[in-house]
Design a protein around this motif. Structure first.
Motif, PDB file in Angstrom:
ATOM      1  N   GLN A   1      38.011  80.751  50.603  1.00  0.00           N
ATOM      2  CA  GLN A   1      38.592  79.691  51.855  1.00  0.00           C
ATOM      3  C   GLN A   1      38.446  78.617  51.535  1.00  0.00           C
ATOM      4  O   GLN A   1      39.080  77.753  52.163  1.00  0.00           O
ATOM      5  N   ALA A   2      37.053  78.519  51.827  1.00  0.00           N
ATOM      6  CA  ALA A   2      36.810  76.629  51.348  1.00  0.00           C
ATOM      7  C   ALA A   2      37.173  76.185  50.622  1.00  0.00           C
ATOM      8  O   ALA A   2      37.139  74.597  50.731  1.00  0.00           O
ATOM      9  N   GLN A   3      36.935  76.481  49.413  1.00  0.00           N
ATOM     10  CA  GLN A   3      37.848  76.104  48.446  1.00  0.00           C
ATOM     11  C   GLN A   3      39.180  75.715  48.313  1.00  0.00           C
ATOM     12  O   GLN A   3      39.624  75.406  47.609  1.00  0.00           O
ATOM     13  N   GLY A   4      39.883  76.252  49.496  1.00  0.00           N
ATOM     14  CA  GLY A   4      41.381  76.621  49.006  1.00  0.00           C
ATOM     15  C   GLY A   4      41.972  77.459  48.544  1.00  0.00           C
ATOM     16  O   GLY A   4      42.815  77.279  47.769  1.00  0.00           O
ATOM     17  N   SER A   5      40.917  78.712  48.515  1.00  0.00           N
ATOM     18  CA  SER A   5      41.773  80.185  47.495  1.00  0.00           C
ATOM     19  C   SER A   5      41.367  80.689  47.707  1.00  0.00           C
ATOM     20  O   SER A   5      41.066  81.275  49.134  1.00  0.00           O
ATOM     21  N   ASP A   6      41.344  82.229  47.516  1.00  0.00           N
ATOM     22  CA  ASP A   6      41.625  83.351  47.851  1.00  0.00           C
ATOM     23  C   ASP A   6      41.250  84.091  47.173  1.00  0.00           C
ATOM     24  O   ASP A   6      41.044  84.134  46.032  1.00  0.00           O
ATOM     25  N   VAL A   7      41.087  85.892  47.411  1.00  0.00           N
ATOM     26  CA  VAL A   7      40.249  86.498  46.019  1.00  0.00           C
ATOM     27  C   VAL A   7      41.726  86.991  45.396  1.00  0.00           C
ATOM     28  O   VAL A   7      41.058  87.018  43.576  1.00  0.00           O
ATOM     29  N   ILE A   8      43.100  86.968  45.440  1.00  0.00           N
ATOM     30  CA  ILE A   8      43.900  86.959  44.623  1.00  0.00           C
ATOM     31  C   ILE A   8      44.381  85.700  43.596  1.00  0.00           C
ATOM     32  O   ILE A   8      43.769  86.593  42.793  1.00  0.00           O
ATOM     33  N   ALA A   9      43.721  84.430  43.772  1.00  0.00           N
ATOM     34  CA  ALA A   9      43.720  83.566  42.759  1.00  0.00           C
ATOM     35  C   ALA A   9      41.682  84.160  41.522  1.00  0.00           C
ATOM     36  O   ALA A   9      42.238  83.671  40.787  1.00  0.00           O
TER      37      ALA A   9
ATOM     38  N   THR B   1      33.649  90.122  52.920  1.00  0.00           N
ATOM     39  CA  THR B   1      33.815  88.988  54.027  1.00  0.00           C
ATOM     40  C   THR B   1      32.905  87.421  54.083  1.00  0.00           C
ATOM     41  O   THR B   1      33.675  86.300  53.383  1.00  0.00           O
ATOM     42  N   ALA B   2      31.979  86.979  53.126  1.00  0.00           N
ATOM     43  CA  ALA B   2      31.549  86.467  52.847  1.00  0.00           C
ATOM     44  C   ALA B   2      32.279  85.860  51.338  1.00  0.00           C
ATOM     45  O   ALA B   2      32.099  84.234  51.395  1.00  0.00           O
ATOM     46  N   LEU B   3      32.562  86.653  50.589  1.00  0.00           N
ATOM     47  CA  LEU B   3      33.590  85.903  49.811  1.00  0.00           C
ATOM     48  C   LEU B   3      34.163  85.362  50.001  1.00  0.00           C
ATOM     49  O   LEU B   3      34.699  84.378  50.230  1.00  0.00           O
ATOM     50  N   THR B   4      35.162  86.072  50.959  1.00  0.00           N
ATOM     51  CA  THR B   4      36.527  86.121  50.990  1.00  0.00           C
ATOM     52  C   THR B   4      35.976  84.090  52.269  1.00  0.00           C
ATOM     53  O   THR B   4      37.328  83.459  51.328  1.00  0.00           O
ATOM     54  N   ALA B   5      35.855  84.404  52.840  1.00  0.00           N
ATOM     55  CA  ALA B   5      34.989  82.891  53.143  1.00  0.00           C
ATOM     56  C   ALA B   5      34.608  81.457  52.904  1.00  0.00           C
ATOM     57  O   ALA B   5      35.194  80.165  52.586  1.00  0.00           O
ATOM     58  N   ARG B   6      34.307  82.006  51.379  1.00  0.00           N
ATOM     59  CA  ARG B   6      33.914  80.633  50.291  1.00  0.00           C
ATOM     60  C   ARG B   6      34.981  80.674  50.144  1.00  0.00           C
ATOM     61  O   ARG B   6      35.518  79.007  49.074  1.00  0.00           O
TER      62      ARG B   6
ATOM     63  N   GLU C   1      40.088 109.352  47.993  1.00  0.00           N
ATOM     64  CA  GLU C   1      39.768 108.612  49.169  1.00  0.00           C
ATOM     65  C   GLU C   1      38.896 107.896  49.497  1.00  0.00           C
ATOM     66  O   GLU C   1      37.941 107.486  48.557  1.00  0.00           O
ATOM     67  N   GLY C   2      38.980 106.635  50.444  1.00  0.00           N
ATOM     68  CA  GLY C   2      37.965 105.699  50.638  1.00  0.00           C
ATOM     69  C   GLY C   2      39.029 104.706  51.817  1.00  0.00           C
ATOM     70  O   GLY C   2      39.040 104.720  52.513  1.00  0.00           O
ATOM     71  N   THR C   3      38.348 102.803  51.608  1.00  0.00           N
ATOM     72  CA  THR C   3      38.399 102.368  52.578  1.00  0.00           C
ATOM     73  C   THR C   3      39.184 100.816  51.505  1.00  0.00           C
ATOM     74  O   THR C   3      39.150 100.927  49.966  1.00  0.00           O
ATOM     75  N   ALA C   4      40.653 100.581  52.388  1.00  0.00           N
ATOM     76  CA  ALA C   4      41.637  99.363  51.555  1.00  0.00           C
ATOM     77  C   ALA C   4      41.017  98.858  52.466  1.00  0.00           C
ATOM     78  O   ALA C   4      41.686  98.916  53.848  1.00  0.00           O
ATOM     79  N   TYR C   5      40.544  97.495  52.192  1.00  0.00           N
ATOM     80  CA  TYR C   5      40.743  96.018  53.170  1.00  0.00           C
ATOM     81  C   TYR C   5      41.232  94.741  52.207  1.00  0.00           C
ATOM     82  O   TYR C   5      40.113  94.797  51.552  1.00  0.00           O
ATOM     83  N   ALA C   6      41.779  93.726  52.909  1.00  0.00           N
ATOM     84  CA  ALA C   6      41.474  92.185  52.101  1.00  0.00           C
ATOM     85  C   ALA C   6      40.891  91.673  53.039  1.00  0.00           C
ATOM     86  O   ALA C   6      40.234  90.450  52.093  1.00  0.00           O
ATOM     87  N   ALA C   7      39.501  91.864  54.434  1.00  0.00           N
ATOM     88  CA  ALA C   7      38.759  90.814  54.668  1.00  0.00           C
ATOM     89  C   ALA C   7      39.273  89.540  54.754  1.00  0.00           C
ATOM     90  O   ALA C   7      38.577  88.816  55.285  1.00  0.00           O
TER      91      ALA C   7
END
Length: 293
Positions: free
Chosen positions: A191-199, A184-189, A27-33
Motif C-alpha cells: 500500500q505504501a508503494q501504491g500497490s496491492d497483493v493482486i498487482a 498484514t506487513a506485506l499488505t502495508a508495504r 477447510e482453512g482460512t481465507a482472508y485479504a488482510a
C-alpha cells in the motif's frame, strides 16, 4: 400410539439409524488482510467434478465438501475492491483433502507456480473439472513456496515461519498469528508503494516466467537471489569487434554485465536492484582472475 411404515415393515422406533458415508473436505482460512477489499466467498475447483462455493464465517474460516470433486484442488477467495469495484481472487492449492488456505501469501505461491496472474488462472479453470490441475504436486508447491519466502525476505524483510507450509498451515485471521502478521506487513508495504497483493502477484508471475527460461542464482550482500534476465543487449568495441559487452537486465532492475573478447571472459559485474555493485571476475592480460569487493 404406534405409527407403522407404509410398507408395513415395523414402527419408526424399529428402524435402524441412517448410515452415511464420510465425505472429505477442504477447510482453512481465507482472508485479504486489506480493509479495502471485501471478501467472503470461497470457490473450490478440482480436476473433475462441479466446483464448490461456500461462505467464510466471522473468523474468516471456511469448509467445502469434496464429494464427487477430484483433486488436486484450487481454492480461491473472491475479493472486490471497495474503491474500484474490480474483482479478483486470492488463490491457494491442495493436493488432497485437508487444510487449504487462500490468503495473500498463498496467492504469491500460486503466481510463482503457474507463472500467471492468479485471478486469470483461476477464472480460466473449468467449473466442471479441469485436467490442468493434475500438474499441481507437492514437490512443485514446496519449491514455489521456498522462492516466495526468499523473495519476501529479500524485498521486504518479511520472514515467514520456517519449515511450515504456507498453503496448509493452521492459521487464524487475527493479529499475533505469524502468517496473518506476515500478510498484514506485506499488505502495508505494498500500500505504501501504491500497490496491492493482486498487482504484486502479477509481478511474481512475470518473474517466474523469466526464470523458467533462464535462471542464475547470485549471492550478494543481501543474500542469494534469482537473476532472471528480462532484456539483453550487446555492445561491440569499435576498435576491436571481437571485444563485446553483454548487458542482462532483470525484472527488478538488477544488471549483470559480461565483458568478453571472443570466447574469453574478461570480466563479470553484478549490480543488484538497490544499486550495490560487485565485480565478480576480472582478468588482466590473460592472468589469474581477481575479485574486488
Amino acid at each position: 400410539m404406534l405409527f407403522r411404515s407404509a410398507c408395513g415393515g415395523g414402527t419408526t422406533g424399529d428402524a435402524p439409524a441412517a448410515s452415511w458415508p464420510a465425505v472429505s473436505s477442504v477447510e482453512g482460512t481465507a482472508y485479504a488482510a486489506d480493509a479495502r477489499l471485501a471478501a467472503d466467498e470461497v470457490y473450490v475447483k478440482g480436476t473433475g467434478g462441479i466446483y464448490r462455493r461456500v461462505q467464510t464465517d466471522s473468523a474468516r474460516a471456511y469448509t467445502a465438501k469434496l464429494d464427487s470433486l477430484a483433486g488436486p484442488y484450487a481454492v480461491a477467495l473472491r475479493v472486490v475492491s471497495d474503491s474500484t469495484g474490480q474483482e479478483g481472487f486470492l488463490v491457494g492449492f491442495a493436493t488432497a483433502p485437508g487444510v487449504a488456505n487462500a490468503t495473500p501469501l498463498t496467492t504469491l505461491v500460486a503466481a510463482e507456480l503457474t507463472g500467471q496472474d492468479p485471478t486469470t488462472y483461476f477464472q480460466g479453470l473449468a467449473n466442471a473439472g479441469d485436467p490442468a490441475l493434475a500438474t499441481v504436486n507437492d514437490a512443485a508447491l514446496l519449491a514455489a513456496q521456498g522462492r516466495v519466502a526468499a523473495r519476501l525476505a529479500r524485498e521486504f524483510g518479511i520472514a515467514l515461519p520456517p519449515s511450515q507450509d504456507i498453503l496448509s498451515a493452521h492459521t487464524a485471521a487475527q493479529a499475533g498469528d505469524p502468517w496473518f502478521d506476515a500478510a498484514t506487513a506485506l499488505t502495508a508495504r505494498l500500500q505504501a508503494q501504491g500497490s496491492d497483493v493482486i498487482a504484486y502477484a502479477r509481478d511474481v508471475a512475470r518473474h517466474a516466467v523469466l526464470c523458467n527460461a533462464e535462471r542464475l542464482t547470485v549471492t550478494d550482500g543481501t543474500g542469494p537471489a534469482d537473476f532472471c534476465p528480462r532484456t539483453k543487449s550487446t555492445t561491440l568495441d569499435p576498435a576491436d569487434t571481437s571485444h563485446a559487452s553483454y548487458l542482462f537486465t532483470a525484472d527488478d532492475g538488477a544488471v549483470l554485465t559480461l565483458d568478453a573478447r571472443g570466447t574469453t571472459l574478461l570480466g563479470l559485474t553484478y549490480t543488484n536492484a538497490a544499486g550495490g555493485a560487485w565485480s565478480l571476475l576480472r582478468l588482466r592480460n590473460g592472468r589469474s582472475p581477481g575479485t574486488s569487493p
